[in-house]
Enzyme design. Structure first.
Site, PDB file in Angstrom:
ATOM      1  N   GLU A  28      -3.856  -9.021   3.265  1.00  0.00           N
ATOM      2  CA  GLU A  28      -4.314  -9.567   4.542  1.00  0.00           C
ATOM      3  C   GLU A  28      -5.784  -9.280   4.819  1.00  0.00           C
ATOM      4  OE1 GLU A  28      -3.783  -5.301   5.539  1.00  0.00           O
ATOM      5  OE2 GLU A  28      -2.838  -6.687   4.140  1.00  0.00           O
ATOM      6  N   CYS A  42       0.817  -1.216   0.000  1.00  0.00           N
ATOM      7  CA  CYS A  42       0.000   0.000   0.000  1.00  0.00           C
ATOM      8  C   CYS A  42       0.853   1.269   0.000  1.00  0.00           C
ATOM      9  CB  CYS A  42      -1.018  -0.037   1.126  1.00  0.00           C
ATOM     10  SG  CYS A  42      -2.364   1.158   0.893  1.00  0.00           S
ATOM     11  N   HIS A  95      -4.397  -4.641  -0.041  1.00  0.00           N
ATOM     12  CA  HIS A  95      -4.080  -5.282   1.236  1.00  0.00           C
ATOM     13  C   HIS A  95      -4.381  -6.777   1.136  1.00  0.00           C
ATOM     14  CE1 HIS A  95      -3.413  -1.835   4.067  1.00  0.00           C
ATOM     15  NE2 HIS A  95      -3.772  -1.233   2.957  1.00  0.00           N
TER      16      HIS A  95
END
Length: 162
Positions: free
Chosen positions: A138, A51, A136
């Protein structure tokens, strides 16, 4: 305690994290992030950037990084990674850009593979010793996050086969 430069230099892999923040900011926190990313790129030491750090990598490679017209906060987007469609959660206010259709760049860091959307927004960069991703992996919105993470870490850590 902050990580020392010696610890960073010795690490087998550095994962440079997300924001929040403006990648163009000169605050001490962002200056340190630019320093860390720059050192890893210059030393060609393994790094995965996520990011905000992806935007810093793009900036250091000479790509324009611009504010989005509307920030994304929790938006699942489809990306094409090596011919495979993947869904990744995006949480960004800035984006790196390339000319639409660009798939490789020649940079001081070596040849860089580019994955970008139809309008040239950069989703993934992969160079000789690094990978960076705008989304992202995750996030619970990243249905394919673990597979992409595995592929990017393998790219960074497994030497290219002749």
């Amino acid at each position: 305690d902050a990580v020392t430069d010696d610890e960073l230099g010795a690490a087998d892999l550095v994962v440079a994290g997300p924001g929040p923040g403006d990648p163009r900011d000169a605050s001490p926190r962002l200056a340190r992030l630019h320093d860390i990313v720059g050192r890893r790129l210059d030393q060609q030491r393994p790094m995965l950037a996520v990011c905000l750090s992806h935007q810093v990598v793009a900036h250091r490679l000479g790509l324009p990084v611009e504010p989005l017209p509307t920030p994304r906060q929790g938006l699942p987007l489809g990306i094409d990674l090596d011919g495979t469609h993947a869904v990744v959660g995006f949480y960004n206010s800035f984006a790196a850009r390339v000319v639409p259709g660009t798939t490789t760049l020649t940079t001081d860091a070596g040849e860089v593979r580019v994955t970008a959307g139809e309008v040239g927004e950069v989703h993934v960069l992969r160079g000789p010793s690094f990978a960076s991703v705008q989304g992202h992996l995750e996030s619970v919105l990243s249905r394919d996050g673990l597979a992409i993470l595995r592929a990017l870490v393998e790219h960074v850590l497994v030497p290219a086969r002749a």
